[in-house]
Design a protein around this motif. Structure first.
Motif, PDB file in Angstrom:
ATOM      1  N   GLY A   1       2.573  -5.199   6.373  1.00  0.00           N
ATOM      2  CA  GLY A   1       1.736  -5.849   7.657  1.00  0.00           C
ATOM      3  C   GLY A   1       2.203  -7.060   7.018  1.00  0.00           C
ATOM      4  N   GLN A   2       2.706  -7.520   6.373  1.00  0.00           N
ATOM      5  CA  GLN A   2       3.057  -8.821   5.435  1.00  0.00           C
ATOM      6  C   GLN A   2       4.601  -9.209   6.303  1.00  0.00           C
ATOM      7  OE1 GLN A   2       3.352  -6.990   1.982  1.00  0.00           O
ATOM      8  NE2 GLN A   2       1.177  -6.777   1.471  1.00  0.00           N
ATOM      9  N   GLU A   3       3.940 -10.752   6.579  1.00  0.00           N
ATOM     10  CA  GLU A   3       5.396 -11.638   7.458  1.00  0.00           C
ATOM     11  C   GLU A   3       6.424 -12.121   6.589  1.00  0.00           C
ATOM     12  OE1 GLU A   3       4.939 -15.226  10.543  1.00  0.00           O
ATOM     13  OE2 GLU A   3       4.001 -14.733   8.818  1.00  0.00           O
ATOM     14  N   VAL A   4       7.550 -11.967   6.766  1.00  0.00           N
ATOM     15  CA  VAL A   4       8.518 -12.206   6.178  1.00  0.00           C
ATOM     16  C   VAL A   4       9.765 -12.557   7.496  1.00  0.00           C
ATOM     17  CG1 VAL A   4      11.204 -11.003   4.811  1.00  0.00           C
ATOM     18  CG2 VAL A   4       8.466  -9.630   4.915  1.00  0.00           C
ATOM     19  N   LEU A   5      10.408 -13.239   6.853  1.00  0.00           N
ATOM     20  CA  LEU A   5      11.122 -15.066   7.323  1.00  0.00           C
ATOM     21  C   LEU A   5      12.047 -15.275   6.854  1.00  0.00           C
ATOM     22  CD1 LEU A   5      11.408 -16.832   9.560  1.00  0.00           C
ATOM     23  CD2 LEU A   5      10.273 -18.083   8.461  1.00  0.00           C
ATOM     24  N   ILE A   6      13.061 -15.122   7.092  1.00  0.00           N
ATOM     25  CA  ILE A   6      15.009 -14.690   6.907  1.00  0.00           C
ATOM     26  C   ILE A   6      15.549 -15.732   7.839  1.00  0.00           C
ATOM     27  CG2 ILE A   6      17.117 -14.060   6.167  1.00  0.00           C
ATOM     28  CD1 ILE A   6      15.600 -11.807   5.964  1.00  0.00           C
ATOM     29  N   GLU A   7      15.405 -17.507   6.856  1.00  0.00           N
ATOM     30  CA  GLU A   7      16.311 -18.547   7.609  1.00  0.00           C
ATOM     31  C   GLU A   7      17.467 -18.915   7.047  1.00  0.00           C
ATOM     32  OE1 GLU A   7      13.128 -21.122   9.675  1.00  0.00           O
ATOM     33  OE2 GLU A   7      12.499 -21.170   7.016  1.00  0.00           O
TER      34      GLU A   7
ATOM     35  N   PRO B   1       1.190  -1.122  -0.033  1.00  0.00           N
ATOM     36  CA  PRO B   1       0.340  -0.301  -0.161  1.00  0.00           C
ATOM     37  C   PRO B   1       1.410   1.561   0.244  1.00  0.00           C
ATOM     38  CG  PRO B   1      -0.783  -1.715   1.654  1.00  0.00           C
ATOM     39  CD  PRO B   1       0.448  -1.801   1.012  1.00  0.00           C
ATOM     40  N   GLY B   2       0.136   2.181  -0.928  1.00  0.00           N
ATOM     41  CA  GLY B   2       0.532   3.392  -0.963  1.00  0.00           C
ATOM     42  C   GLY B   2       2.141   3.673  -1.587  1.00  0.00           C
ATOM     43  N   PHE B   3       2.576   2.324  -2.161  1.00  0.00           N
ATOM     44  CA  PHE B   3       3.901   2.831  -3.455  1.00  0.00           C
ATOM     45  C   PHE B   3       3.190   2.922  -4.949  1.00  0.00           C
ATOM     46  CE2 PHE B   3       6.887   0.323  -6.820  1.00  0.00           C
ATOM     47  CZ  PHE B   3       7.708   1.132  -6.219  1.00  0.00           C
ATOM     48  N   GLU B   4       2.090   2.751  -5.262  1.00  0.00           N
ATOM     49  CA  GLU B   4       1.692   2.864  -6.473  1.00  0.00           C
ATOM     50  C   GLU B   4       1.056   4.424  -6.180  1.00  0.00           C
ATOM     51  OE1 GLU B   4      -1.683   2.405  -9.309  1.00  0.00           O
ATOM     52  OE2 GLU B   4      -1.639   1.173  -8.038  1.00  0.00           O
ATOM     53  N   ASN B   5       0.875   5.251  -5.155  1.00  0.00           N
ATOM     54  CA  ASN B   5       1.033   6.670  -5.101  1.00  0.00           C
ATOM     55  C   ASN B   5       2.223   7.099  -5.102  1.00  0.00           C
ATOM     56  OD1 ASN B   5      -1.493   6.475  -4.662  1.00  0.00           O
ATOM     57  ND2 ASN B   5      -2.231   6.570  -2.940  1.00  0.00           N
ATOM     58  N   PHE B   6       3.386   6.927  -4.362  1.00  0.00           N
ATOM     59  CA  PHE B   6       4.674   7.481  -4.361  1.00  0.00           C
ATOM     60  C   PHE B   6       4.885   7.763  -5.775  1.00  0.00           C
ATOM     61  CE2 PHE B   6       8.662   6.115  -4.661  1.00  0.00           C
ATOM     62  CZ  PHE B   6       9.754   7.705  -4.111  1.00  0.00           C
ATOM     63  N   LEU B   7       4.692   6.169  -6.560  1.00  0.00           N
ATOM     64  CA  LEU B   7       4.504   6.485  -8.054  1.00  0.00           C
ATOM     65  C   LEU B   7       4.668   7.828  -8.945  1.00  0.00           C
ATOM     66  CD1 LEU B   7       6.125   2.460  -8.558  1.00  0.00           C
ATOM     67  CD2 LEU B   7       7.579   4.210  -7.775  1.00  0.00           C
ATOM     68  N   LYS B   8       3.684   7.759  -8.205  1.00  0.00           N
ATOM     69  CA  LYS B   8       2.332   7.995  -9.330  1.00  0.00           C
ATOM     70  C   LYS B   8       2.572   9.844  -8.792  1.00  0.00           C
ATOM     71  CE  LYS B   8      -1.730   5.441  -9.828  1.00  0.00           C
ATOM     72  NZ  LYS B   8      -3.079   5.568  -9.244  1.00  0.00           N
ATOM     73  N   ASN B   9       3.214  10.233  -7.508  1.00  0.00           N
ATOM     74  CA  ASN B   9       3.604  11.623  -7.542  1.00  0.00           C
ATOM     75  C   ASN B   9       5.315  12.378  -7.328  1.00  0.00           C
ATOM     76  OD1 ASN B   9       1.208  12.312  -6.556  1.00  0.00           O
ATOM     77  ND2 ASN B   9       0.477  11.208  -4.196  1.00  0.00           N
TER      78      ASN B   9
ATOM     79  N   LYS C   1      20.880 -13.326  10.208  1.00  0.00           N
ATOM     80  CA  LYS C   1      20.715 -14.987   9.890  1.00  0.00           C
ATOM     81  C   LYS C   1      19.327 -15.596   9.858  1.00  0.00           C
ATOM     82  CE  LYS C   1      25.895 -15.742  10.233  1.00  0.00           C
ATOM     83  NZ  LYS C   1      27.133 -16.293  11.161  1.00  0.00           N
ATOM     84  N   ASN C   2      18.585 -15.425  11.283  1.00  0.00           N
ATOM     85  CA  ASN C   2      17.326 -15.657  11.165  1.00  0.00           C
ATOM     86  C   ASN C   2      16.882 -14.509  11.962  1.00  0.00           C
ATOM     87  OD1 ASN C   2      17.495 -18.501  10.945  1.00  0.00           O
ATOM     88  ND2 ASN C   2      19.490 -18.048  11.680  1.00  0.00           N
ATOM     89  N   ILE C   3      16.231 -13.583  11.001  1.00  0.00           N
ATOM     90  CA  ILE C   3      14.931 -12.724  11.638  1.00  0.00           C
ATOM     91  C   ILE C   3      13.809 -12.761  11.237  1.00  0.00           C
ATOM     92  CG2 ILE C   3      15.889 -11.286   9.276  1.00  0.00           C
ATOM     93  CD1 ILE C   3      15.710  -9.097  11.429  1.00  0.00           C
ATOM     94  N   HIS C   4      12.953 -12.688  12.033  1.00  0.00           N
ATOM     95  CA  HIS C   4      11.574 -12.799  11.681  1.00  0.00           C
ATOM     96  C   HIS C   4      10.554 -11.519  11.962  1.00  0.00           C
ATOM     97  CE1 HIS C   4       7.694 -15.060  12.572  1.00  0.00           C
ATOM     98  NE2 HIS C   4       7.656 -14.648  10.987  1.00  0.00           N
ATOM     99  N   PHE C   5      10.308 -10.417  11.250  1.00  0.00           N
ATOM    100  CA  PHE C   5       9.819  -8.920  10.899  1.00  0.00           C
ATOM    101  C   PHE C   5       8.377  -9.097  10.053  1.00  0.00           C
ATOM    102  CE2 PHE C   5      13.279  -8.895   7.890  1.00  0.00           C
ATOM    103  CZ  PHE C   5      12.516  -8.381   6.817  1.00  0.00           C
ATOM    104  N   ASN C   6       7.494  -8.293  10.171  1.00  0.00           N
ATOM    105  CA  ASN C   6       6.626  -8.036   8.961  1.00  0.00           C
ATOM    106  C   ASN C   6       7.014  -6.363   8.967  1.00  0.00           C
ATOM    107  OD1 ASN C   6       4.722  -9.964  10.314  1.00  0.00           O
ATOM    108  ND2 ASN C   6       3.674  -8.385  12.047  1.00  0.00           N
ATOM    109  N   ASN C   7       6.990  -6.192   7.808  1.00  0.00           N
ATOM    110  CA  ASN C   7       7.529  -4.951   6.604  1.00  0.00           C
ATOM    111  C   ASN C   7       6.482  -3.838   7.135  1.00  0.00           C
ATOM    112  OD1 ASN C   7       5.250  -5.913   4.633  1.00  0.00           O
ATOM    113  ND2 ASN C   7       6.558  -6.800   3.188  1.00  0.00           N
ATOM    114  N   GLY C   8       6.697  -2.680   6.295  1.00  0.00           N
ATOM    115  CA  GLY C   8       5.681  -1.536   6.040  1.00  0.00           C
ATOM    116  C   GLY C   8       4.238  -2.270   5.850  1.00  0.00           C
TER     117      GLY C   8
END
Length: 798
Positions: free
Chosen positions: A400-406, A278-286, A391-398
């Motif tokens: 709100g989507q879950e991202v897992l690095i293993e 969310p917001g990325f398309e508006n960022f490109l438009k502006n 090396k091993n990190i678990h977070f939510n990006n901007g």
């Protein structure tokens, strides 16, 4: 070439714009890195190894002297996002790993990059390479494509892809018709271009209709160029299905070459799993062309909008129209710039957030972050600290989507995209399937838009035509497993699927149909009362039973006449009753076998026939004793009483009763279903239980019959006007002949006809006894009563 190359890389600019967007988004988030402002440097390696090394050194070292040891390291560099290609990733990692600076790649799919022993500071924002081959194999299996071609770049990445894919294909009985490795454009034009082009032509002109392609935009340049040339001259009409990996950014092909829509329309493309931001398309438009992005976007802006910038140092393109700075990215055609976030831009976006969350973890856990005008003090924060957390990190990006690095690799899957290309260079990306990180595969083939030039939709990709139902595959000597012959299934087997490896037997109660592709339930069969054969046998049995009853009536009516009184009246009646019961016992063999009828069939038949044959034996013995008693001085007269005859009948019959009792006690007959003797029928029959006991019953009857025949044969010429031994001899000859012929008939017959053979033997042998012994007497009693006198019987009538 310059126009094509620039057009092909326009989409790469979105990746850097996603970095700018992520940094701005993080800097506005007070909860993630409060009081900290992230910054960034943007470098372009110009697709050149030398430039890659120069930009890395320029990033790391703020001051370079003539002596190589005189330099100051830039302590603000805590991580690097880069390494779009495998070569770039290797080149950057060679330097960055020396200083334990974490490097997050977002477009390199080479499996060798997973080696933490060589590059412990390298992290992949692209998911595992092994997922794509598994997804490719699933697509091939879904459409039953078993004869395919593989085109890869002639480098370590292409070799690694083939090493992963080939065993999976072999395990799933998919054959590789051809494997084409294409050298990079620099090698091709400097080496043997004619040889490479001829190999590409041979592959394109082959009968293979499905190609798996893995390579980057640059490594497959010769393939794309050859397709372009041949399409331009219309030397061949390609009807191919292309399955491409994520390394080949398909959007570049549309922007670089016009007219590829006919060749690559309907391509199935693996794209890294991407969620909307969310917001990325508006960022490109502006987005506006201001001083902050001017150094980075100037070339892109001028090429994209075909205008020249008014400021001299940024104006490197000669266009008549001037750029106003108010141009909108959303007005560009999709093949030049996509407003939806791409998979690689999404990987960059997540990479920025991974670094931010690693810094946040350091700040929360150790309070080591110190601020000095928006920068981290180099004394308090080192790159290796960020390195250890990534090396091993678990977070939510901007978003709100879950991202897992293993283990240094993002855990994600791939979307399967169907590219639909149109004549006006616009395109449609249809997500038709997906394979997750856990290898769960889904595919909706009903929404796939295939190339309109294909002869068949979906196309066939097999070495030979599929074996139809009722056939199985048979390997051809010296050829791959996918090239096979088709052999019909054996008589008792079926195959209900195409390309069956083996034929299968039907269940016992079923049998193959004429086409050997389906099992049909067998019809239950037994000798019924309604069928013609059953009706005939019943009619014959009842008819002779009636005749036997009439004979009994005749003998009872003429009970005191000499011919009836001769040879023991009681034994005669017992014989007639046993013959009557023999005829009636045939009814037990007709109809559906039940528990009671199975128990009575053979035992009743054996006992009744034993009584009959024993009675015949007793009558024969009485004849002999009567002849001997007529001789003067012979003492045999005292044996002519009823007791001898009764003893013979009773003793011989009791032996058979004993055999039958033992049979019923040890292994009695029971209703059974024979599913093997006849292919299309289930025979409802009485299982004899113990076949040995059954043959004992028949053997004992045969033994009595042979003794009776022998005794009667020896007494047949005794002088008497009415010697019954002659008729007994003939009756036992008929009896023995019937039952001797019964044995081979019984063993060679199947189904309900076994019952019919046994019923016929009972009828024939009973009729032989009745006709041979009693019809001559009935003739005298009924038609020649003048002969039924004592004088005629003793021979004193003359």
């Amino acid at each position: 070439m310059r126009e094509w190359r620039m057009g092909a890389v326009l989409h790469n600019y979105q990746q850097v714009l996603s970095l700018i967007f992520a940094v701005h988004e993080i800097n506005k988030n007070p909860r993630l890195l409060p009081n900290v402002t992230l910054g960034f440097h943007i470098y372009d390696n110009l697709f050149d190894a030398k430039s890659t090394y120069e930009t890395i050194l320029d990033l790391l070292f703020s001051k370079q002297m003539n002596a190589i040891n005189n330099y100051d390291m830039n302590k603000d560099v805590l991580s690097v996002i880069g390494g779009f290609s495998v070569e770039d990733a290797y080149q950057m990692a060679t330097i960055l790993d020396q200083y334990k600076i974490p490097q997050l790649t977002y477009g390199a799919y080479d499996t060798t990059l997973n080696s933490k022993a060589h590059f412990p500071s390298l992290y992949r924002m692209a998911p595992s390479e092994t997922i794509q081959p598994i997804g490719i194999v699933q697509i091939l299996l879904h459409f039953e494509w078993t004869w395919i071609g593989i085109i890869v770049s002639d480098d370590d990445d292409g070799e690694g892809f083939v090493q992963i894919l080939t065993p999976l294909l072999t395990q799933n009985s998919i054959c590789v018709a051809l494997l084409l490795k294409i050298e990079k454009v620099e090698l091709a034009y400097g080496g043997k271009p004619t040889t490479q082009m001829s190999r590409i032509d041979a592959a394109l002109e082959s009968e293979v209709s499905v190609f798996i392609v893995s390579g980057s935009y640059h490594s497959l340049w010769d393939l794309k160029l050859r397709l372009r040339v041949r399409k331009f001259f219309e030397t061949v009409d390609f009807r191919k299905v292309w399955i491409t990996t994520a390394r080949w950014d398909f959007t570049k092909e549309i922007s670089a070459f016009r007219g590829f829509d006919d060749t690559f329309n309907g391509t199935l493309y693996f794209s890294v799993e991407t969620d909307p931001v969310p917001g990325f398309e508006n960022f490109l438009k502006n987005l506006k062309l201001d001083e902050s992005v001017m150094p980075f976007l100037c070339l892109f802006w001028q090429y994209a909008f075909s205008c020249s910038l008014s400021r001299g140092k940024f104006s490197r393109c000669k266009y008549d129209r001037r750029c106003k700075g108010k141009e909108k990215l959303e007005r560009l055609p999709t093949y030049m710039f996509d407003m939806d976030i791409t998979s690689k831009s999404y990987a960059v976006y997540n990479a920025v957030y991974a670094i931010a969350h690693a810094l946040h973890a350091i700040d929360v856990s150790s309070q080591m972050l110190m601020m000095d005008r928006g920068k981290f003090k180099h004394l308090n924060l080192q790159p290796w600290q960020v390195n250890s957390l990534l090396k091993n990190i678990h977070f939510n990006n901007g978003a709100g989507q879950e991202v897992l690095i293993e283990n240094g690799e993002v855990s994600a899957g791939y979307d399967i995209i169907n590219w639909v290309l149109f004549q006006n260079q616009s395109f449609l990306k249809l997500q038709v399937g997906k394979i997750s990180a856990s290898h769960n595969f889904t595919l909706r083939d009903d929404i796939i838009r295939w190339n309109s030039k294909l002869k068949q939709i979906p196309p066939q990709a097999k070495c030979v035509e599929s074996c139809p139902l009722g056939y199985r595959k048979m390997d051809q000597a010296g050829k791959q497993a996918c090239c096979y012959d088709c052999a019909p299934c054996p008589e008792d087997m079926i195959s209900n699927e195409t390309d069956a490896i083996n034929c299968a037997k039907c269940p016992e109660e079923q049998y193959p149909n004429a086409d050997k592709n389906e099992c049909i339930y067998k019809v239950k069969t037994f000798l019924t009362y309604e069928e013609p054969l059953g009706i005939v046998l019943i009619f014959i049995a009842l008819s002779f039973a009636v005749v036997t009853g009439m004979v009994i009536y005749t003998f009872m009516k003429n009970w005191n006449t000499p011919i009836v009184k001769a040879n023991n009246q009681n034994i005669t009646i017992i014989l007639l009753i046993s013959i009557l019961l023999c005829f009636l016992s045939c009814l037990l063999f007709i109809g559906k076998p039940g528990k009671v009828t199975c128990l009575l069939r053979q035992t009743a038949f054996g006992i009744v026939f034993s009584v009959a044959v024993s009675s015949v034996l007793a009558k024969t013995i009485i004849v002999i004793l009567a002849f001997l008693a007529t001789k003067p001085g012979n003492t045999m007269r005292k044996w002519l009483g009823q007791k001898v005859a009764n003893a013979v009948v009773l003793s011989c019959s009791l032996i058979q009763v004993g055999i039958c009792t033992a049979w019923l006690s040890v292994s009695p007959p029971f209703p059974d279903h024979d599913t093997h003797s006849l292919s299309r029928y289930v025979i409802v029959e009485c299982n004899e239980g113990s076949i040995t006991m059954f043959y004992c019953v028949l053997g004992y009857l045969g033994f009595l019959a042979i003794i009776s025949f022998t005794v009667a044969f020896l007494a047949r010429k005794l002088p008497d006007s009415f010697n019954e031994a002659k008729f007994i001899t003939f009756s036992m000859l008929v009896f023995c002949s019937v039952w001797v012929s019964f044995i081979p008939g019984y063993l060679s017959t199947k189904g309900k006809y076994i019952v019919a053979v046994e019923v016929f033997a009972i009828l024939a042998s009973s009729t032989g006894l009745l006709a041979c012994i009693f019809f001559p007497k009935c003739y005298i009693i009924v038609l020649r009563p003048d002969l039924n006198s004592r004088k005629q019987l003793t021979g004193k009538g003359n």
